[in-house]
Design a protein around this motif. Structure first.
Motif, short mmCIF file in Angstrom:
data_model
loop_
_atom_site.label_atom_id
_atom_site.label_comp_id
_atom_site.label_asym_id
_atom_site.label_seq_id
_atom_site.Cartn_x
_atom_site.Cartn_y
_atom_site.Cartn_z
N ILE A 58 -6.35 8.38 -4.77
CA ILE A 58 -4.88 8.41 -4.70
C ILE A 58 -4.40 9.04 -3.39
O ILE A 58 -3.29 8.76 -2.93
CB ILE A 58 -4.28 9.16 -5.91
CG1 ILE A 58 -4.75 10.61 -5.97
CG2 ILE A 58 -4.57 8.43 -7.20
CD1 ILE A 58 -4.08 11.41 -7.07
N ILE A 61 -5.37 5.95 -0.67
CA ILE A 61 -4.60 4.71 -0.69
C ILE A 61 -3.09 4.96 -0.60
O ILE A 61 -2.31 4.02 -0.44
CB ILE A 61 -4.89 3.90 -1.97
CG1 ILE A 61 -4.43 4.65 -3.21
CG2 ILE A 61 -6.38 3.58 -2.06
CD1 ILE A 61 -4.64 3.91 -4.51
N SER A 62 -2.66 6.20 -0.71
CA SER A 62 -1.22 6.49 -0.64
C SER A 62 -1.01 7.86 0.01
O SER A 62 -1.95 8.62 0.21
CB SER A 62 -0.60 6.49 -2.05
OG SER A 62 -1.12 7.56 -2.82
N LYS A 63 0.26 8.14 0.33
CA LYS A 63 0.63 9.42 0.91
C LYS A 63 0.96 10.41 -0.20
O LYS A 63 2.06 10.95 -0.27
CB LYS A 63 1.82 9.24 1.85
CG LYS A 63 1.59 8.21 2.95
CD LYS A 63 2.87 7.98 3.73
CE LYS A 63 2.66 6.90 4.78
NZ LYS A 63 3.91 6.60 5.53
N PHE A 64 -0.01 10.64 -1.07
CA PHE A 64 0.28 11.40 -2.28
C PHE A 64 0.70 12.83 -1.96
O PHE A 64 1.56 13.39 -2.66
CB PHE A 64 -0.95 11.39 -3.20
CG PHE A 64 -0.61 11.48 -4.64
CD1 PHE A 64 -0.10 10.38 -5.32
CD2 PHE A 64 -0.79 12.66 -5.35
CE1 PHE A 64 0.22 10.45 -6.66
CE2 PHE A 64 -0.48 12.73 -6.69
CZ PHE A 64 0.03 11.63 -7.35
N TYR A 67 4.34 12.75 -1.14
CA TYR A 67 5.16 12.57 -2.33
C TYR A 67 5.31 13.89 -3.10
O TYR A 67 6.40 14.21 -3.60
CB TYR A 67 4.55 11.50 -3.25
CG TYR A 67 4.34 10.17 -2.59
CD1 TYR A 67 5.23 9.68 -1.63
CD2 TYR A 67 3.23 9.38 -2.92
CE1 TYR A 67 5.03 8.46 -1.03
CE2 TYR A 67 3.03 8.14 -2.32
CZ TYR A 67 3.92 7.68 -1.38
OH TYR A 67 3.72 6.47 -0.78
N ASP A 218 9.15 4.90 2.34
CA ASP A 218 7.92 5.38 1.71
C ASP A 218 7.66 6.85 2.00
O ASP A 218 7.08 7.56 1.18
CB ASP A 218 6.74 4.53 2.19
CG ASP A 218 5.47 4.81 1.40
OD1 ASP A 218 5.49 4.63 0.16
OD2 ASP A 218 4.47 5.23 2.00
N LYS A 221 9.67 9.11 -0.59
CA LYS A 221 9.56 8.90 -2.03
C LYS A 221 9.05 10.16 -2.72
O LYS A 221 8.27 10.93 -2.17
CB LYS A 221 8.61 7.73 -2.32
CG LYS A 221 9.19 6.38 -1.95
CD LYS A 221 8.21 5.25 -2.28
CE LYS A 221 8.82 3.89 -1.93
NZ LYS A 221 7.88 2.78 -2.21
N ALA A 226 5.99 7.42 -6.77
CA ALA A 226 4.61 7.11 -6.42
C ALA A 226 3.80 6.74 -7.65
O ALA A 226 2.99 5.80 -7.62
CB ALA A 226 3.97 8.30 -5.70
N SER A 229 4.40 3.25 -8.71
CA SER A 229 3.80 2.22 -7.86
C SER A 229 2.40 1.83 -8.33
O SER A 229 1.87 0.79 -7.92
CB SER A 229 3.74 2.70 -6.41
OG SER A 229 2.84 3.79 -6.28
N PHE A 230 1.78 2.64 -9.18
CA PHE A 230 0.47 2.29 -9.72
C PHE A 230 0.55 1.21 -10.79
O PHE A 230 -0.47 0.69 -11.23
CB PHE A 230 -0.22 3.53 -10.29
CG PHE A 230 -0.55 4.58 -9.26
CD1 PHE A 230 -1.13 4.21 -8.04
CD2 PHE A 230 -0.29 5.92 -9.48
CE1 PHE A 230 -1.43 5.17 -7.08
CE2 PHE A 230 -0.60 6.87 -8.53
CZ PHE A 230 -1.16 6.49 -7.32
#
Length: 274
Positions: A58, A61-64, A67, A218, A221, A226, A229-230
């Motif tokens: 996580i 694959i994302s800017k967790f 977020y 993005d 967010k 976030a 989005s999953f």
């Protein structure tokens, strides 16, 4: 209470605890399962192999982390603003009688009965005309406005429990009303203030609807967006969803752990007189 009654009580409370705890247990276990084991059949209530891949993914694959930071900024700032405004407004409504007092309280109660989505279109147009779309400030503003009525009602109950003679005695000793509020009343109000702040923070932290509507960038967010989005078009990334859910509940668990005494005492006192 007889032995049978005690046994039935223990059994009932045990079943209730199981029902309440099992979803959390399942989320944690799912977040630690390899992807292929999540959909295995029959269901495995204890994975054969634990992995941290879902937590690593996580962030890959994302800017967790961004977020989480956005959610913390928005939730804390909005909760603090709500707290300051609600303390002052609740104090006025609890201590003074003036023309329109009952109408203001009625308006606050009515806001809690109306679904928020009916104001979505006007709010969106207003944010657009003010050029506040895709800004954290828009969320802070909306969260603050939405939580002030309930927070004011909640804190008003705490103020009504505190005898006005306390501040009157402080003013006789030379304190102004403002000084008496800060030095005498606020310290007594700490359970209610802590409960209100935690309530506002949790509401802001978990809010999804407004965050989806007002934020497209993005980099701005929040965490619930976030998590949303999953949910893909034809599938749900349950591993990432579970890992994100576990991380998202950590701040609330920490807050409740540190302020448990204030929450229990505060909510109980605030409910006794409103």
């Amino acid at each position: 209470m007889t032995g049978l009654q005690k046994t039935l009580k223990v059994v009932f409370l045990g079943l209730y605890l199981l029902v309440m705890v099992f979803p959390l247990y399942w989320i944690v276990i799912t977040s630690l399962k390899p992807q292929k084991d999540i959909f295995s059949f029959p269901l495995r209530y204890w994975p054969q192999k634990f992995t941290m891949d879902n937590y690593v993914n996580i962030f890959k694959i994302s800017k967790f982390h961004i977020y989480i930071g956005n959610s913390l900024i928005v939730a804390i700032i909005a909760a603090l603003i709500v707290l300051v405004i609600s303390v002052l407004s609740a104090y006025v409504l609890a201590r003074f009688k003036f023309r329109g007092h009952s109408q203001i309280m009625l308006a606050f109660f009515l806001t809690q009965m109306l679904p928020g989505f009916i104001a979505l279109a006007p709010l969106y147009l207003m944010m657009s005309k003010m050029d506040l779309l895709n800004t954290r400030f828009s969320l802070v503003l909306m969260y603050t406005v939405g939580l002030i009525p309930f927070s004011t009602i909640m804190l008003r109950g705490f103020f009504q429990r505190i005898p006005s003679s306390l501040e009157e005695a402080a003013m006789i000793d030379g304190c102004s009303r403002w000084s008496a509020l800060l030095r005498v009343i606020i310290p007594v109000m700490l359970p209610g203030i802590a409960s209100t702040f935690i309530f506002a923070f949790v509401q802001n932290w978990n809010e999804l609807f407004l965050a989806v509507m007002f934020i497209d960038n993005d980099a701005l967010k929040t965490l619930p967006v976030a998590m949303n989005s999953f949910i893909l078009k034809f599938d749900v990334d349950w591993g990432a969803m579970s890992a994100g859910a576990v991380l998202s509940i950590i701040p609330t668990i920490v807050i409740f752990a540190f302020a448990q005494r204030f929450i229990v005492e505060g909510l109980t006192q605030g409910a006794e007189k409103g």
